[in-house]
Design a protein around this motif. Sequence first.
Motif, PDB file in Angstrom:
ATOM      1  N   HIS A 232      48.478  42.179  27.853  1.00 24.64           N
ATOM      2  CA  HIS A 232      48.622  41.411  29.089  1.00 24.64           C
ATOM      3  C   HIS A 232      47.868  42.064  30.239  1.00 24.64           C
ATOM      4  CE1 HIS A 232      52.624  39.604  27.406  1.00 24.64           C
ATOM      5  NE2 HIS A 232      51.546  39.073  26.845  1.00 24.64           N
ATOM      6  N   ILE A 233      47.883  43.386  30.285  1.00 27.32           N
ATOM      7  CA  ILE A 233      47.159  44.090  31.347  1.00 27.32           C
ATOM      8  C   ILE A 233      45.655  43.845  31.229  1.00 27.32           C
ATOM      9  CG2 ILE A 233      46.563  46.380  32.215  1.00 27.32           C
ATOM     10  CD1 ILE A 233      49.402  47.268  31.404  1.00 27.32           C
ATOM     11  N   VAL A 234      45.139  43.932  30.023  1.00 29.62           N
ATOM     12  CA  VAL A 234      43.706  43.698  29.816  1.00 29.62           C
ATOM     13  C   VAL A 234      43.349  42.260  30.146  1.00 29.62           C
ATOM     14  CG1 VAL A 234      41.881  43.634  28.071  1.00 29.62           C
ATOM     15  CG2 VAL A 234      43.477  45.567  28.129  1.00 29.62           C
ATOM     16  N   ALA A 235      44.221  41.316  29.782  1.00 33.25           N
ATOM     17  CA  ALA A 235      43.963  39.915  30.124  1.00 33.25           C
ATOM     18  C   ALA A 235      43.931  39.724  31.633  1.00 33.25           C
ATOM     19  CB  ALA A 235      45.034  39.032  29.494  1.00 33.25           C
ATOM     20  N   ASP A 236      44.830  40.397  32.362  1.00 32.97           N
ATOM     21  CA  ASP A 236      44.802  40.307  33.821  1.00 32.97           C
ATOM     22  C   ASP A 236      43.521  40.903  34.387  1.00 32.97           C
ATOM     23  OD1 ASP A 236      47.223  39.043  33.890  1.00 32.97           O
ATOM     24  OD2 ASP A 236      48.398  40.855  34.278  1.00 32.97           O
ATOM     25  N   LEU A 237      43.037  41.978  33.785  1.00 30.53           N
ATOM     26  CA  LEU A 237      41.783  42.565  34.251  1.00 30.53           C
ATOM     27  C   LEU A 237      40.620  41.603  34.067  1.00 30.53           C
ATOM     28  CD1 LEU A 237      42.139  46.239  32.993  1.00 30.53           C
ATOM     29  CD2 LEU A 237      41.920  45.519  35.371  1.00 30.53           C
ATOM     30  N   TYR A 238      40.575  40.930  32.923  1.00 29.59           N
ATOM     31  CA  TYR A 238      39.504  39.959  32.725  1.00 29.59           C
ATOM     32  C   TYR A 238      39.688  38.743  33.636  1.00 29.59           C
ATOM     33  CZ  TYR A 238      37.252  42.334  28.843  1.00 29.59           C
ATOM     34  OH  TYR A 238      36.537  43.227  28.083  1.00 29.59           O
ATOM     35  N   ALA A 239      40.937  38.420  33.976  1.00 32.54           N
ATOM     36  CA  ALA A 239      41.160  37.361  34.970  1.00 32.54           C
ATOM     37  C   ALA A 239      40.589  37.766  36.323  1.00 32.54           C
ATOM     38  CB  ALA A 239      42.654  37.071  35.079  1.00 32.54           C
ATOM     39  N   GLU A 240      40.714  39.057  36.655  1.00 28.12           N
ATOM     40  CA  GLU A 240      40.114  39.540  37.899  1.00 28.12           C
ATOM     41  C   GLU A 240      38.588  39.492  37.820  1.00 28.12           C
ATOM     42  OE1 GLU A 240      40.251  43.488  40.828  1.00 28.12           O
ATOM     43  OE2 GLU A 240      41.575  43.365  39.074  1.00 28.12           O
ATOM     44  N   VAL A 241      38.027  39.739  36.617  1.00 30.34           N
ATOM     45  CA  VAL A 241      36.578  39.604  36.433  1.00 30.34           C
ATOM     46  C   VAL A 241      36.150  38.167  36.697  1.00 30.34           C
ATOM     47  CG1 VAL A 241      34.718  39.746  34.747  1.00 30.34           C
ATOM     48  CG2 VAL A 241      36.442  41.541  34.834  1.00 30.34           C
ATOM     49  N   ILE A 242      36.909  37.215  36.177  1.00 33.82           N
ATOM     50  CA  ILE A 242      36.584  35.802  36.406  1.00 33.82           C
ATOM     51  C   ILE A 242      36.697  35.468  37.884  1.00 33.82           C
ATOM     52  CG2 ILE A 242      37.386  33.457  35.950  1.00 33.82           C
ATOM     53  CD1 ILE A 242      35.794  34.680  33.694  1.00 33.82           C
ATOM     54  N   GLY A 243      37.700  36.034  38.560  1.00 31.43           N
ATOM     55  CA  GLY A 243      37.827  35.794  39.989  1.00 31.43           C
ATOM     56  C   GLY A 243      36.642  36.314  40.771  1.00 31.43           C
ATOM     57  N   VAL A 244      36.151  37.490  40.426  1.00 29.24           N
ATOM     58  CA  VAL A 244      34.973  38.037  41.105  1.00 29.24           C
ATOM     59  C   VAL A 244      33.749  37.187  40.802  1.00 29.24           C
ATOM     60  CG1 VAL A 244      33.430  40.029  41.227  1.00 29.24           C
ATOM     61  CG2 VAL A 244      35.899  40.371  41.126  1.00 29.24           C
ATOM     62  N   LEU A 245      33.606  36.761  39.562  1.00 28.30           N
ATOM     63  CA  LEU A 245      32.444  35.973  39.172  1.00 28.30           C
ATOM     64  C   LEU A 245      32.453  34.603  39.858  1.00 28.30           C
ATOM     65  CD1 LEU A 245      29.981  36.208  37.287  1.00 28.30           C
ATOM     66  CD2 LEU A 245      31.335  35.058  35.530  1.00 28.30           C
ATOM     67  N   ALA A 246      33.626  33.977  39.929  1.00 27.66           N
ATOM     68  CA  ALA A 246      33.699  32.653  40.546  1.00 27.66           C
ATOM     69  C   ALA A 246      33.501  32.716  42.043  1.00 27.66           C
ATOM     70  CB  ALA A 246      35.050  32.015  40.217  1.00 27.66           C
ATOM     71  N   GLN A 247      33.819  33.835  42.654  1.00 26.16           N
ATOM     72  CA  GLN A 247      33.688  33.974  44.105  1.00 26.16           C
ATOM     73  C   GLN A 247      32.242  34.240  44.513  1.00 26.16           C
ATOM     74  OE1 GLN A 247      36.258  33.494  45.963  1.00 26.16           O
ATOM     75  NE2 GLN A 247      35.671  34.196  48.000  1.00 26.16           N
ATOM     76  N   THR A 248      31.410  34.637  43.564  1.00 22.27           N
ATOM     77  CA  THR A 248      30.058  35.084  43.879  1.00 22.27           C
ATOM     78  C   THR A 248      29.129  33.900  44.096  1.00 22.27           C
ATOM     79  OG1 THR A 248      30.399  37.028  42.527  1.00 22.27           O
ATOM     80  CG2 THR A 248      28.130  36.472  43.079  1.00 22.27           C
ATOM     81  N   LYS A 249      28.393  33.988  45.171  1.00 24.18           N
ATOM     82  CA  LYS A 249      27.335  33.023  45.430  1.00 24.18           C
ATOM     83  C   LYS A 249      26.009  33.768  45.345  1.00 24.18           C
ATOM     84  CE  LYS A 249      25.409  29.796  48.772  1.00 24.18           C
ATOM     85  NZ  LYS A 249      25.522  29.209  50.118  1.00 24.18           N
TER      86      LYS A 249
END
Length: 1541
Positions: A232-249
């Motif tokens: 679950h911790i690793v999944a949350d980390l990859y969720a944070e990766v997706i958040g950074v990627l989606a926020q990037t312009k």
Amino acid sequence: MDAVPHCPTTDGTAVCWSKASVVSFIRGLASPGYSKPSVVPVCSALGEKGPPAMTPISVDPESRPGEYVLKSLFANFTSVSERKIRIIMAEPLEKPLTKSLQRGEDPQFDQVRLPVFQLVCTMSSLAEYCLPSLLRTLFDWYRRQSGTDHESQEYTPRSSAKARVDEQQRDYLLERRDLAIDFIFSLVLIDVLKQMPLHPVLDTSVHEVINLAFKHFKYKEGYHGPNTANMHIVADLYAEVIGVLAQTKQVPLHLCTQHWNLILLPSNTTHCPQALHIRARKFPAVKKKFLGELKELRQKEQNPYVVQSTISLIMGLKFFRVKMYPVEEFEASFLFMQECAQFFLDVKDKDIKHALAGLFVEILVPVAAAVKNEVNVPCLRNFVESLHDTTLDLSTRKKHSLALYPLVTCLLCVSQKQFFLNRWPVFLGSCLTSLKVDCNRMFKSPLQSKDPKMARVALESLYRLLWVYMIRIKCESNTGTQGRLNSIVSTLFPKGSRGVVPRDMPLNIFIKIIQFIAQERLDFAMKEVIFDLLCVGKPAKAFSLNPERMNIGLRAFLVIADKIQQREAEPPMPHAGASLPSGSSLYVKKSYLSKALTENEAKAIGMSLYYSQVRKAIDNILRHLDKDVGRCMMLTNVQMLHKEPEDMISGERKPKIDLFRTCVAAIPRILPDGMTKLELIDLLSRLTIHMDDELRLIAQNSLQSLLVDFPDWWEEVLLGYNGFLLREVPDTHQALLDSSIKLLLQLLTQWKLALLASSRSPDSETAYAATVRLGVVWAGMGVRHVLTCLCFLQPAPGPRLSGERSPPAVALHALEGLALVLLCSCHITTRKLAVAILREVRLLLLTAGHAELACTGSCCTVQEAERPLLDVLDQVSPVVLETFAHVVSDTPLYSPAKPSSTCAPPLTPASLQASLPTSQRADLQWLAEWNGTLQCCPGDVHSPSRVWVVAQVVREPWALCLYSLLRQEHVPRHCSTALSHAWACAFTRLQMLTPLVEPSNPANAKKTSAVGLGDSHVALWRNYLILCFGAAKPSIVSSGHLRASTPEIITPASDCGGAFDSKVRPLTLRDGTSYLPFLLLMALSHIYALAGWLAGVSAVEQVAGTPSVSWLLKQLVPFMRSENLEITDALALGFGQANSLIFRDLIEELHPLMKEALERRPEQGNGDSQCVVDTANKKRRERRDQLRLQLLRIFELLADAGVISDSTNGALERDTLALGTLFLEYVDLTRMLLEAENDKDMEILRDIRAHFSAMVANLIQCVPVHHRRFLFPQQSLRHHLFVLFSQWAGPFSIMFTPLDRYSDRNHQITRYQYCALKAMSSVLCCGPVFDSVGLSPDGYLYKWLDNILACQDPRVYTHSSQCTSPASRRILGLHVTPYDGCRVSAPCGLSLQVHQLGCEVVVLLLELNPDQTNLFSWAVDRCYTGTQPLTSGCFRAIAAVCGSRNYPCDIVTLLNLILFKASDTSRQIYETAMQLMHILEAKLRVFSKRTVEESSSSILHGTHRPLPPLYSLSLTQLSGQLATMYPELTLPLFSGECVWT
């Protein structure tokens, strides 16, 4: 990095840095010699059977800078990652990976990871120019480590239910390793992908990241292993990766052409931009992937697996954030949200609906905190309207309320103003109802179960809605706003309640609610909320302590006042979480003001109406808290011993401790009104030893703030903490005492820095900065070096502190007194801290201007009314050390003891100097840290009485150092004020320690060992006694002499033979009445004296308020009857240190013991119980002998210090200068007692004889020579004493023959015999000779003088000038320094010591008996006929007598003797003869002139003239000169020569 990275080729030419070269290098790093590491066995420790260590990675130093940086960073990253993975493999499976890998858990790993992937400092340029290659190489490393070389491989757990038991642990370990690799990789991706706006990235890399993340979002059905939490911790980390990627312009393609030459391209890719397929936005890719996965799941049949898979997919977007600008991005985000909202409305499954609600809350909370005009955007308005009614209806249902309350709140928070005002009252009422229901359950039915989760959700919804209502919308009408606020406040803070609703919630929520209200309605927040919480205005009887409510009210007031005073912006909306899975913090810690809020400042910010009321409330709160959880929870409290803080700070105490922390932290921001400075400082000081660690630290910070920020509190803080440390921190808590001293040292350091900051001027800033830097090394420097440095550093004008900021000298000298008390400690660490305090005080005295530096040439001295104590101690430390260096062994005190038959070799001056550091002399710091052992050998004749007696009792050298430093010619002479403070401090510490060592204590009742390491309490008590009686001041200055007490001494006492009853004696006065009330009265007076001292009274008032020495003596003197030898030895040393001011008080109290010690009672018994009687008589004799010994030690030390011989306060009569009646009787009766027991040879009797001899010798020698004749009015007493001492002198008795005919030539003279010889000499030279027969032509004294003068070692005779005693140096007319009597510069030997004593005796006999011509004739005769030692001794004696006064002697005889000695081979004798000739020259002219005048026919008149320089003449030349100048003396000289030859 403005150049293109290149790498050298084989032919030396530089080529472009291609992808293939870098990727091949990284692949080598990713696979360090093995394809898959082996697994650590379950039971193996780290490093035993783990994977092989990585092979060293070398980076070519000839590489170009860019290439070298990249390769070096990756090398470090891979090595550290491998190390962390190996550690994780050896850890328990239950340990979460966050404890090992999260940011902040491992500083070393952070230092490698953060500079590379978070782009701090110079590393930021790396990802800016090499981001595509960085991503590609990271993926290569990840595949190699995880074993997934094919990107299409699905991520599945390694272990399964069908695995065998013996393979299950191996699978779990391999699974843990894979999760650790994913953890590290995701952390790096989070930091690297943040740089995408600065550099374009290929779509393939972006898709690779997205696909990998979504693989980890997949639900793992049927897995229940120990790695579930880590998954679950690793999944949350990859969720944070997706958040950074989606926020990037990403930057558009046509704007990035300047970077093309740096992008590492595949070899088959052209430089055409169209071939790169780079998108400008990354969110559509994430959206497409998410909706595609969701569509697949929706098409499947609903079952638990599909439901959980859908929830896992939704949780993968939990860190997706809406971009607020530009509006296109904002609209795109909410179009995506609208699609999710439609799915929320369509889905029927409760769990999926709750997961979507949680996702909406995570996304909408940041939007609600930042939204302004965006609420009018149609897409957002449609989103709110589509969901509000449905969610509000669902929230009323119990099964949906927990998940949908936050969603309804967020929808209202992002809605338009009118929409909010119309809809929020309904939901507000629902929230308040939930809180009231919880309240009713809490109070009406305690046994009924309640739902704290629902209360927490309702409370959070309430304070977010209130923020929108008060901050963004700015309320509504006054009536409406008042009503809303009243309903909220009455629900949360019900009137008359002792708590808040709901209970057990974070107090920050309530504080923020009050802060939001105060933003627009300050008066309402203060009067209706905070005043009620703090019980403002309530009478004292109605005041009750409600810790939780008061804590909220006080903290809210501090937050509001701080915000207004700093003119901060509006408070932000509270965040949902404080940190991300990667460890990044979303909360920025706010700094609050610590400067005091004064009345003027409160008026300026509009809070003057409330400020005084809050101050009074804090005063009441602090007093109640101190009573409940303050004093009773100090670490010195007996009830707190061996208790864990966690156990004690629980239950009802916990909220009180929390409130106590808040109140103390508010100081000095808010000073309590009604509490004096003394009370406040005492309270804070006591809290520094509280059981609660946090409260202890807060109290220390508050004390330091008071000292630094308030100049008018300087003296009160230091003196208050000084008094607290003396009264409240006992010596039995050593660790606590050291920590308290360190805090005092920290306060002094901060005070010094504040003084330097306030006194620093532009001209002196550089010099004083250097002074502060040099302060660190001053500890190891001598006083002269430090003063020299200060003279060079201090500017010419000398920065001066203003009168109102100048620290008073009283406080500084009081701290010196405290440090002197701390120097009594038996622990080296405590003594080192005391020296550090003295050093800081000295710098403060110099900084504040209380000590002036005056330089004359190269010599610098401190000119002040009273010098700093450290200067005095450093100055006298070498002198003190030299007095006893010969009796100290370098064997550590606490090392294994040597056999008693052997003595460790003492330190010589050379070995002592060798033990000192290079270029350093022995100062106080060195003495305090010195660890040696005192050796008491019977053959020691060099040590003075103070060294010999102390060495008999103790073994640690520091006790002797302390004893010597407190002699009247050292510290008392130069530092009287500091010593007065030390007297009061030592008295307090002594009273605290006395109950632990008194004889009534069963632990000390049977300790009878005379010498040993002893109890640390007794050793410390002994040092306190030494300091007390060395620094004590008289209680009442009495006049008169010691009373005559012959009847009292001689009359036997009827009750003196009984055993010492400590239960009665110490508590009764001399008349038998109890002095317990007197004890209480003295304790109260001491407390009041300390209170006045702490309040800043003058120095004269402080000294006048010091404790009573007479009361102290009444308490301690009865302990002299104790059977515990350690206690009586300590009392002997303490009483022996008494100064002349308290000598009379001491003798008054010791008088009954003197009478008891000198009585001789007949020992009788009947025949029936003769054995019992003999045992009782033996014990009685032992106690009496021990008492006699201790009394003689006391008087020997007092006589050695010159206290007894002081004509003003000592034992001498002021008019006649005779020895007082009491002491005269004591000496006589002791002599009679020892004469009666002279035939006994017991060890204790030998000690008694030696100390009695030394006492008499010291008493006489401290009296001037011309006053000694009055000491003993009865000459018979002198005669009896001389004979008695002669019987103890061994080979130097008047009964023995000279040493050359003594039977035992190898017999070693002991200390006992030498003391007897010294006493014989002193008694003999105490006025004219008592027996004229002894100086008759055949008198017995001449043989005795021959005996001691002939005692000379020829090996040291020719070099004896270095070992000359003060008396012998006076004989030669040399200068004698005040410390010459203490110096032993070389091992001169006993024979030389006895010889020097004989020289002194001859000199004094000649001076005191000028009418005894036989004595002078004997001395002259021995100059011609004696052996070399005897001849030299007699001649030096004659030279000393004839050269210092007009001694009646024949000039011709003396001239013949000078001429005879001028031919001596000893240079010393020759120089002495020339000095005497120089003195005799004036007398010779007068004698010759008178001779010429008597002969009228003389023709020799007028031939006299001065002699040439004497040292240039030989004997022949001198004789010729005398014959030419004084021819009339030729015949008398020949006649004299014929007589002596």
